[in-house]
Design a protein around this motif. Structure first.
Motif, short mmCIF file in Angstrom:
data_model
loop_
_atom_site.label_atom_id
_atom_site.label_comp_id
_atom_site.label_asym_id
_atom_site.label_seq_id
_atom_site.Cartn_x
_atom_site.Cartn_y
_atom_site.Cartn_z
N GLN A 350 -79.76 42.00 -0.17
CA GLN A 350 -79.37 43.08 -0.75
C GLN A 350 -80.55 44.39 -0.95
O GLN A 350 -80.15 45.97 -0.39
CB GLN A 350 -77.87 43.41 -1.19
CG GLN A 350 -76.72 42.53 -0.92
CD GLN A 350 -76.11 42.42 -2.02
OE1 GLN A 350 -76.31 41.74 -2.77
NE2 GLN A 350 -74.40 42.24 -1.62
N GLU A 351 -81.13 43.61 -1.47
CA GLU A 351 -82.52 44.41 -2.16
C GLU A 351 -83.12 45.32 -1.35
O GLU A 351 -83.20 46.48 -1.69
CB GLU A 351 -83.27 42.76 -3.16
CG GLU A 351 -82.59 43.17 -4.87
CD GLU A 351 -81.94 44.81 -5.37
OE1 GLU A 351 -82.81 45.41 -5.46
OE2 GLU A 351 -81.12 44.95 -5.54
N LYS A 352 -82.93 44.60 -0.28
CA LYS A 352 -84.48 44.92 0.94
C LYS A 352 -83.64 45.90 1.66
O LYS A 352 -83.98 47.16 2.13
CB LYS A 352 -84.23 43.88 1.79
CG LYS A 352 -85.51 43.19 1.36
CD LYS A 352 -85.20 41.92 2.31
CE LYS A 352 -86.67 40.68 1.76
NZ LYS A 352 -86.55 39.39 2.81
N ARG A 357 -81.38 51.75 2.78
CA ARG A 357 -80.18 52.51 2.60
C ARG A 357 -80.56 54.13 1.95
O ARG A 357 -79.58 54.88 2.22
CB ARG A 357 -78.59 52.24 2.62
CG ARG A 357 -78.15 51.01 3.45
CD ARG A 357 -77.54 49.90 2.53
NE ARG A 357 -75.95 49.58 2.23
CZ ARG A 357 -75.25 49.85 2.71
NH1 ARG A 357 -75.54 48.96 3.53
NH2 ARG A 357 -73.52 50.33 2.21
N ASP A 358 -81.02 53.89 1.10
CA ASP A 358 -81.06 54.51 0.23
C ASP A 358 -82.33 56.31 0.73
O ASP A 358 -81.85 56.96 0.78
CB ASP A 358 -81.44 54.69 -0.99
CG ASP A 358 -81.33 53.82 -2.38
OD1 ASP A 358 -79.57 53.68 -1.62
OD2 ASP A 358 -81.71 53.08 -2.63
N GLU A 384 -81.98 46.44 9.50
CA GLU A 384 -82.25 47.75 8.19
C GLU A 384 -81.00 47.71 7.09
O GLU A 384 -82.09 47.54 6.38
CB GLU A 384 -83.57 48.40 8.73
CG GLU A 384 -84.34 47.62 9.39
CD GLU A 384 -85.59 48.95 9.75
OE1 GLU A 384 -85.80 49.81 10.05
OE2 GLU A 384 -86.80 48.47 9.89
N THR A 385 -80.17 48.08 7.22
CA THR A 385 -79.55 48.86 6.47
C THR A 385 -77.94 48.01 6.09
O THR A 385 -77.28 48.09 5.45
CB THR A 385 -78.53 50.23 7.11
OG1 THR A 385 -78.65 50.05 8.05
CG2 THR A 385 -80.15 51.26 7.30
N GLY A 386 -77.91 47.14 7.33
CA GLY A 386 -76.48 46.12 6.98
C GLY A 386 -75.22 46.67 7.91
O GLY A 386 -74.20 46.81 8.21
N ALA A 452 -76.92 47.07 15.42
CA ALA A 452 -77.84 47.42 14.58
C ALA A 452 -77.75 48.93 14.47
O ALA A 452 -78.32 49.49 15.72
CB ALA A 452 -79.20 46.51 14.48
N LYS A 453 -77.19 49.64 13.25
CA LYS A 453 -77.31 50.63 13.42
C LYS A 453 -77.94 51.22 12.03
O LYS A 453 -77.49 50.95 11.31
CB LYS A 453 -76.17 51.45 13.48
CG LYS A 453 -75.81 52.65 13.22
CD LYS A 453 -73.92 53.29 13.76
CE LYS A 453 -74.35 54.87 14.22
NZ LYS A 453 -74.23 55.92 12.93
N ASN A 454 -79.01 51.45 12.60
CA ASN A 454 -79.90 52.04 10.60
C ASN A 454 -79.25 53.69 10.44
O ASN A 454 -80.24 54.45 9.67
CB ASN A 454 -81.26 51.90 10.86
CG ASN A 454 -81.62 50.82 11.03
OD1 ASN A 454 -81.07 49.44 10.69
ND2 ASN A 454 -82.37 50.28 12.07
N THR A 455 -78.29 53.66 10.07
CA THR A 455 -77.76 55.21 9.63
C THR A 455 -76.62 54.36 8.28
O THR A 455 -76.36 53.61 8.55
CB THR A 455 -77.39 55.82 10.41
OG1 THR A 455 -76.22 55.63 11.38
CG2 THR A 455 -77.72 56.76 11.57
#
Length: 456
Positions: A350-352, A357-358, A384-386, A452-455
């Motif tokens: 979650q930290e990664k 995400r931020d 990369e964002t979950g 995976a969708k990195n938004t």
């Protein structure tokens, strides 16, 4: 036995079929499928005479049958009018009523990518193939795979067969293809898929078991081929878990790798994330060393690494011993077009994810354009964002796993959805796909494939 195709003739009733080719590298099942196409006599009704040793059996070796050019064979058997024989390819029929009928270049309209012919209760395989074909990095990896279809190793043979099917599904001018070669290999690799009922007809199989078998064999084949394990690169989910005894202080830490999350379906589950949560937190019975007896434990799992493609299986089937069938849970469970699995991850992961995400939120709040991570289908997009975007749904219609009908619903590289009902292909909308949540006898989601969708 290996070598060039052998030409034979076959007499059936008053007809004689000449110039039939037998490929010594294929099983007798493929030859029987050819005869089914020509005569309408399904394989289980066929008695083929003329080979050394008597009737041709499905598991026979061509080298022991005395196969030679220009052999004259005889087929005994009656057609099954209720089952249409699969043509080698869907014929391109001109419609005389069309305004273009006089145009010699006229082609029948094609709704989308090719479908796959149903060869007798093979919708479980067809829908699995169409969904996996949506995983473009996997297709790309198989394109460069050098294994041979006549390989001795079963995994290599299946990988080569799937490579051939994926290659043919790239066609843009045909409505469907015949996957008989891959079907023969699948049944040879795992005889479960060659099971017949008491009438000799091939039985329906569970699409999830077919999915798992294909990925397992591909994983072995690609590693044997000297390549990295592309299957795990695309689908592997590393889990970290703990088993805590409810009646003592015992704790056991666990690590495992899976290729799908489970969506458990209970009376309190109405949405996919709820079912995933139940699948990650459950009560189990196991031996307690401290108590020296069986006890109740709480098993908790969290995701430690995320794959580029996330598979979620709805646990819709359960075994009913009194009836001897896998019964189905029909409950309506909605699934999102965009799935966020952040809450199911370990604190370290979650930290990664939070940092990315931020950063994405900051970009989205500005005037800059963010990269969704889904622009190039052939490239692997790291998670990369979950967040994941739905790209395929495999549905089941019916009341039991070993009956009913499977269909694939697949999104193209844009926003268009296709329904692959064996050889029937039609264009669908996202709203149509959202209706596959269950609650009755209509098609309902059994497996969801996310990318995976990195938004955020």
């Amino acid at each position: 036995m290996t070598g060039s195709p052998v030409t034979v003739s076959v007499k059936w009733k008053k007809e004689i079929f000449t110039d039939i080719q037998i490929d010594p590298d294929e099983t007798p099942q493929v030859f029987k499928s050819q005869l089914w196409t020509l005569t309408g006599v399904p394989p289980e009704r066929q008695t083929i005479i003329g080979f050394k040793g008597g009737k041709l059996k499905d598991d026979a070796e061509w080298s022991a049958l005395g196969l030679r050019p220009n052999m004259k064979l005889m087929l005994l058997g009656t057609p099954d009018e209720s089952r249409l024989a699969p043509p080698a390819e869907l014929p391109k029929v001109r419609n005389d009523l069309d305004v273009d009928a006089d145009d010699e270049n006229y082609q029948p309209p094609v709704a989308g990518p090719p479908g796959l012919l149903n060869l007798g209760n093979t919708c479980y395989m067809n829908s699995t193939i169409q969904c996996l074909n949506a995983v473009r990095p996997l297709v790309k990896s198989l394109t460069t795979y050098t294994g041979r279809p006549d390989a001795m190793n079963p995994a290599e043979k299946l990988a080569a067969g799937l490579r051939e099917v994926f290659g043919r599904l790239k066609a843009t001018d045909i409505a469907s293809i015949n996957p008989i070669r891959f079907l023969a290999v699948l049944r040879q690799v795992n005889p479960q898929f060659a099971e017949r009922n008491n009438r000799g007809i091939f039985m329906q199989q569970d699409a999830e078991e077919c999915w798992g078998e294909i990925l397992s064999r591909l994983s072995t084949a690609l590693k044997r081929n000297g390549e990295e394990n592309q299957v795990d690169n695309l689908f592997a989910i590393k889990m970290r878990g703990e088993d805590k005894c409810d009646e003592s202080e015992e704790r056991i830490n666990r690590q495992e790798t899976v290729r799908a999350l489970k969506c458990h379906i209970s009376k309190s589950v109405n949405h996919l994330p709820q079912g995933i949560k139940e699948g990650l937190e459950e009560k189990i019975e196991k031996q307690s060393d401290a108590l020296e007896r069986s006890a109740t434990w709480t098993r908790t799992n969290r995701i430690d690494t995320l794959p580029p493609f996330l598979v979620v299986q709805f646990v819709r089937f359960f075994w009913k011993p009194t009836e001897g069938v896998k019964a189905k849970i029909l409950r309506n469970v909605s699934f999102p077009v965009v799935l966020d699995v952040f809450d199911f991850c370990t604190s370290e992961l979650q930290e990664k994810l939070r940092a990315k995400r931020d950063a994405v939120r900051a970009l989205e709040s500005s005037s800059e354009t963010t990269n969704t991570g889904i622009s190039d289908d052939d490239e692997i997009v790291p998670a990369e964002t979950g967040n994941y975007e739905l790209c395929a749904v495999l549905t089941h219609q019916g009341r039991a796993a070993d009956s009913g009908h499977y269909v694939a619903w697949v999104k193209d590289s844009g926003s268009k959805w296709y329904k692959f009902d064996d050889d029937k292909v039609s264009i669908q909308t996202e709203e149509d796909v959202k209706k596959l949540s269950g609650g009755g006898d209509w098609h309902m989601a059994y497996m969801c494939l996310y990318r995976a969708k990195n938004t955020v």
